[in-house]
Design an enzyme around this catalytic site. Structure first.
Site, PDB file in Angstrom:
ATOM      1  N   HIS A   1      67.922 -13.613  79.541  1.00  0.00           N
ATOM      2  CA  HIS A   1      67.457 -14.432  80.475  1.00  0.00           C
ATOM      3  C   HIS A   1      67.302 -15.600  79.947  1.00  0.00           C
ATOM      4  O   HIS A   1      66.748 -15.893  78.796  1.00  0.00           O
ATOM      5  CB  HIS A   1      66.256 -13.587  81.157  1.00  0.00           C
TER       6      HIS A   1
ATOM      7  N   ASP B   1      67.904  -6.815  86.886  1.00  0.00           N
ATOM      8  CA  ASP B   1      69.039  -6.364  87.480  1.00  0.00           C
ATOM      9  C   ASP B   1      69.544  -5.134  86.858  1.00  0.00           C
ATOM     10  O   ASP B   1      70.532  -4.444  87.531  1.00  0.00           O
ATOM     11  CB  ASP B   1      70.074  -7.373  87.517  1.00  0.00           C
TER      12      ASP B   1
HETATM   13  N1  CMC Z   1      75.156 -10.096  76.592  1.00  0.00           N
HETATM   14  C1  CMC Z   1      75.613 -10.483  75.530  1.00  0.00           C
HETATM   15  N2  CMC Z   1      75.323 -11.647  75.141  1.00  0.00           N
HETATM   16  C2  CMC Z   1      74.776 -12.540  75.587  1.00  0.00           C
HETATM   17  C3  CMC Z   1      73.973 -12.004  76.785  1.00  0.00           C
HETATM   18  C4  CMC Z   1      74.395 -11.015  77.371  1.00  0.00           C
HETATM   19  N3  CMC Z   1      74.020 -10.474  78.485  1.00  0.00           N
HETATM   20  N4  CMC Z   1      73.092 -12.952  77.290  1.00  0.00           N
HETATM   21  C5  CMC Z   1      73.125 -14.022  76.324  1.00  0.00           C
HETATM   22  N5  CMC Z   1      73.866 -13.526  75.151  1.00  0.00           N
HETATM   23  C6  CMC Z   1      73.911 -14.466  74.014  1.00  0.00           C
HETATM   24  C7  CMC Z   1      75.212 -15.506  74.320  1.00  0.00           C
HETATM   25  O1  CMC Z   1      76.422 -15.143  74.051  1.00  0.00           O
HETATM   26  C8  CMC Z   1      74.665 -16.782  73.196  1.00  0.00           C
HETATM   27  O2  CMC Z   1      74.997 -16.472  72.217  1.00  0.00           O
HETATM   28  P1  CMC Z   1      75.210 -17.683  70.966  1.00  0.00           P
HETATM   29  O3  CMC Z   1      74.015 -18.317  70.954  1.00  0.00           O
HETATM   30  O4  CMC Z   1      75.450 -16.702  70.126  1.00  0.00           O
HETATM   31  O5  CMC Z   1      76.148 -18.356  71.785  1.00  0.00           O
HETATM   32  C9  CMC Z   1      72.970 -16.375  73.407  1.00  0.00           C
HETATM   33  O6  CMC Z   1      73.040 -15.022  73.840  1.00  0.00           O
HETATM   34  C10 CMC Z   1      72.194 -17.340  74.518  1.00  0.00           C
HETATM   35  O7  CMC Z   1      72.833 -17.078  75.571  1.00  0.00           O
HETATM   36  P2  CMC Z   1      73.232 -18.229  76.980  1.00  0.00           P
HETATM   37  O8  CMC Z   1      74.253 -17.812  77.875  1.00  0.00           O
HETATM   38  O9  CMC Z   1      73.007 -19.742  76.114  1.00  0.00           O
HETATM   39  O10 CMC Z   1      71.855 -18.195  77.544  1.00  0.00           O
HETATM   40  P3  CMC Z   1      71.267 -18.600  79.028  1.00  0.00           P
HETATM   41  O11 CMC Z   1      69.978 -18.834  79.045  1.00  0.00           O
HETATM   42  O12 CMC Z   1      72.360 -19.885  79.482  1.00  0.00           O
HETATM   43  O13 CMC Z   1      71.738 -17.475  79.912  1.00  0.00           O
HETATM   44  C11 CMC Z   1      71.817 -15.636  81.403  1.00  0.00           C
HETATM   45  C12 CMC Z   1      70.993 -16.711  80.688  1.00  0.00           C
HETATM   46  C13 CMC Z   1      71.053 -14.719  82.310  1.00  0.00           C
HETATM   47  C14 CMC Z   1      72.991 -16.364  82.192  1.00  0.00           C
HETATM   48  C15 CMC Z   1      72.833 -14.750  80.172  1.00  0.00           C
HETATM   49  O14 CMC Z   1      71.830 -13.761  79.535  1.00  0.00           O
HETATM   50  C16 CMC Z   1      73.629 -13.860  80.908  1.00  0.00           C
HETATM   51  O15 CMC Z   1      74.835 -14.013  81.206  1.00  0.00           O
HETATM   52  N6  CMC Z   1      73.261 -12.496  81.121  1.00  0.00           N
HETATM   53  C17 CMC Z   1      74.165 -11.315  81.968  1.00  0.00           C
HETATM   54  C18 CMC Z   1      74.014 -11.663  83.315  1.00  0.00           C
HETATM   55  C19 CMC Z   1      72.799 -11.395  84.032  1.00  0.00           C
HETATM   56  O16 CMC Z   1      72.038 -10.080  83.821  1.00  0.00           O
HETATM   57  N7  CMC Z   1      72.189 -12.078  84.824  1.00  0.00           N
HETATM   58  C20 CMC Z   1      70.806 -11.853  85.520  1.00  0.00           C
HETATM   59  C21 CMC Z   1      69.856 -12.725  85.124  1.00  0.00           C
HETATM   60  S1  CMC Z   1      68.352 -12.146  85.700  1.00  0.00           S
HETATM   61  C22 CMC Z   1      68.519 -12.128  87.562  1.00  0.00           C
HETATM   62  C23 CMC Z   1      68.343 -13.577  88.007  1.00  0.00           C
HETATM   63  O17 CMC Z   1      67.895 -14.544  87.514  1.00  0.00           O
HETATM   64  O18 CMC Z   1      69.388 -13.536  89.116  1.00  0.00           O
END
Ligand code: CMC
Length: 433
Positions: A310, A367
Site C-alpha cells: 500500500h 483487498d
Molecule cells: N507485490 C510485489 N512487490 C510489490 C508489491 C506487490 N504487491 N507492492 C509493492 N511492491 C514492491 C515494488 O516492486 C517496489 O519494489 P522496488 O522498490 O524494489 O522497486 C516497492 O515494493 C514499492 O512499490 P511501489 O509500486 O513503488 O509502491 P506504490 O506505493 O507506488 O504502490 C500499490 C502501492 C498498492 C499500488 C502496490 O503495492 C501494488 O501494486 N499492490 C498490489 C495491488 C493492490 O493490492 N492494490 C490495492 C491497494 S489497497 C486498496 C485500494 O487502495 O484500492
C-alpha cells in the site's frame, strides 16, 4: 490547520538566494511545507509524480497513520466502527462529522431510503450494454448519466442541492450495482425495498427474484454491512483525488463520482479485489505458492502479489485485519470451505516471513480477503469492484462536499517538468525526411 512558528529554508545553490517556506500543522500527522508561493517567489515548481510527498488539500474526514496501521474516520477507529456501528451510521459520520443520535440516525436513514429508486427511464440504459459488459463499465456509464435525469440537484453552489445529490448517490448506487448484476445474468431487475436495511436491500436486489419472497440472511447482511464500512472512505487515494479534481472545475456531482468509479476500476486500486481472486485461482494449490513467490520477487516477471502493499500503510492495513476475521466467520457460518481461503492464509503466512516483503514493508491490504468473502456470498468476481464503488461513494461525496465548502479551493491544475522539444520552425511535409 495552523501555521507553526517554524519554517523551512530552501537555499538555491545556483543563485545563493534563500526562500523561507512556512510549515503548517494539522491535528495529527506529519507537518507540511507550504509551497503555495514557491513558484511566484522563486520560479521553481516542485516535482512529485504519484504525489508521494504532496498534501493536495486539507481534510477533516479521514486520518491514516501508515506506519502504525491506524485508520480513523472523524477520529473513530475503523475497528470500533466495524465492530459497534453500521454502515448508515458510518455514512452519517463521514458525511456530517459526528455520530448521529437516535432521532438523527432514523431521519438520515429515512431521507436516504426515499431516494433508492431510479428514474424508470434509466432502466433502458442497461439494455444498451452487452450482457457480458463488466459491471464497472456499466456503473461508469449509468452513474454519469444520472446528471441527465436529476437536474434539480446539479447546482453545486446550493448546499441543499448538494445534500440531495449526496443522498441520491448513496441511495442509488446499490440499485445500480444490483441492476448491473441482474442484467448480466438475464434476470429481471428487482425494485428496492425500503422496509429493509441498506445492506439487506442491496442483497435483496441482487439475489432476490420477483417470483419468490426474499428472506434476508442476517449473517450475510451483517457481513455485507461490515464490508461496506471497511470501504467507506480512505483519505486522498487515487479515486477520491480524482473526484476532488473533477469537482474542482465545478463539474456536477454525478459526473465527478463517475470519474471516481473509472479510477477505482484499475487493478492497482479497487480492481485489486478481483485480481486477488484471479491470482489465487491461478496459483491453484498450496504447494505452488513458493514458485509463485519466486516469480513475484523476480522483477523481470512483472508479477505482483495482489492484495499486498500500500502507498500509505507500511504495516498491516487495519481493514485487512477485520476483513480476515470476517472472512473466516462468514465461511464458518455458511459452512463453506473454500480452497482459495487456504491458499490465501498460507500465502499470507509465507509472504509475511519472506525477506522481500518484510524489507519492503508489504502487508496484506483490504483487498486480500474481501474477494473470498464476496465469492462465498455468491457474488461473481466481476462484481467485486462494483461493491467497492458502492461503499466508497459516501467517502467520495463527503470529500467532494468538503472541497466545495473549502474557501481555499481552486481548480486543480498541476504543472510539469517539460522534457519535449524546444521551439522549432515548422517543416513543410515535402521537406520532411
Ligand atoms: N507485490 C510485489 N512487490 C510489490 C508489491 C506487490 N504487491 N507492492 C509493492 N511492491 C514492491 C515494488 O516492486 C517496489 O519494489 P522496488 O522498490 O524494489 O522497486 C516497492 O515494493 C514499492 O512499490 P511501489 O509500486 O513503488 O509502491 P506504490 O506505493 O507506488 O504502490 C500499490 C502501492 C498498492 C499500488 C502496490 O503495492 C501494488 O501494486 N499492490 C498490489 C495491488 C493492490 O493490492 N492494490 C490495492 C491497494 S489497497 C486498496 C485500494 O487502495 O484500492
Amino acid at each position: 490547520m495552523t501555521q507553526t512558528k517554524s519554517s523551512v529554508t530552501l537555499v538555491d545553490n545556483q543563485s545563493g538566494k534563500k526562500y523561507e517556506l512556512p510549515v503548517l500543522s494539522g491535528a495529527i500527522g506529519p507537518q507540511v511545507i507550504d509551497v503555495r508561493k514557491l513558484y511566484t517567489d522563486s520560479g521553481y515548481f516542485t516535482y512529485d509524480p504519484g504525489y508521494t510527498s504532496t498534501g493536495a488539500c486539507k481534510s477533516k474526514i479521514t486520518y491514516i497513520d501508515g506506519d502504525e496501521g491506524v485508520l480513523l474516520h472523524r477520529g473513530y477507529a475503523i475497528e470500533d466502527l466495524a465492530e459497534h456501528s453500521d454502515f448508515m451510521e458510518v455514512a452519517y459520520l463521514i458525511l456530517k462529522g459526528e455520530l448521529p443520535n437516535k432521532a438523527e440516525k432514523a431521519k438520515f436513514e429515512r431521507d436516504v431510503t426515499l431516494h433508492t429508486m431510479l428514474h424508470e427511464q434509466i432502466n433502458r440504459f442497461f439494455s444498451g450494454f452487452r450482457r457480458d459488459a463488466h459491471p464497472m463499465a456499466v456503473m461508469c456509464g449509468v452513474v454519469g448519466a444520472l446528471s441527465a435525469f436529476y437536474h434539480d440537484s446539479l447546482d453545486i453552489s446550493d448546499p441543499h442541492q448538494r445534500m440531495i445529490a449526496s443522498y441520491r448517490l448513496i441511495a442509488k448506487m446499490p440499485t445500480i450495482a444490483a441492476m448491473a448484476y441482474k442484467y448480466s445474468i438475464g434476470q429481471p431487475f428487482m425494485y428496492p425495498r425500503n422496509d429493509l436495511g441498506y445492506a439487506e436491500n442491496f442483497l435483496q436486489m441482487t439475489f432476490g427474484v420477483p417470483c419468490e419472497p426474499y428472506k434476508p440472511n442476517p449473517v450475510l447482511s451483517k457481513a455485507m454491512d461490515k464490508i461496506f464500512i471497511l470501504h467507506a472512505d480512505h483519505e486522498q487515494n487515487a479515486s477520491t483525488s480524482t473526484v476532488r479534481l473533477a469537482g474542482s472545475s465545478g463539474a456536477n456531482p454525478f459526473a465527478c463520482i463517475a470519474a471516481g468509479i473509472a479510477t477505482l476500476w484499475g487493478p492497482a486500486h479497487g480492481g485489486a479485489n478481483e485480481a486477488v481472486l484471479k491470482m489465487l485461482a491461478e496459483i491453484g494449490s498450496k504447494d505452488r505458492i513458493p514458485e509463485f513467490i519466486k516469480r513475484v520477487k523476480d522483477k523481470n516477471e512483472g508479477v505482483r502479489l495482489m492484495g499486498f502493499g500500500h502507498r500509505v500503510y507500511k504495516n498491516y492495513d487495519p481493514r485487512a485485519k477485520v476483513m480476515s476475521a470476517t472472512c473466516k466467520a462468514v465461511l464458518g457460518e455458511l459452512g463453506v470451505s473454500d480452497p482459495l481461503l487456504e491458499i490465501a492464509v498460507e500465502l499470507e503466512r509465507i509472504a509475511l516471513q519472506d525477506e522481500y516483503f518484510v524489507s519492503k514493508k508489504l502487508y496484506p491490504n483490504v483487498d486480500f480477503y474481501s474477494g473470498i468473502i464476496l465469492k462465498a456470498m455468491g457474488f461473481p468476481v466481476a462484481m467485486f469492484t462494483a461493491l467497492f464503488a458502492l461503499a466508497r461513494t459516501v467517502g467520495w461525496i463527503a470529500q467532494w462536499n468538503e472541497m466545495i465548502e473549502d474557501p481555499e479551493q481552486k481548480i486543480g491544475r498541476p504543472r510539469q517538468l517539460y522534457t519535449g522539444a524546444s521551439k522549432r520552425p515548422f517543416v513543410a511535409i515535402e521537406k520532411r525526411a
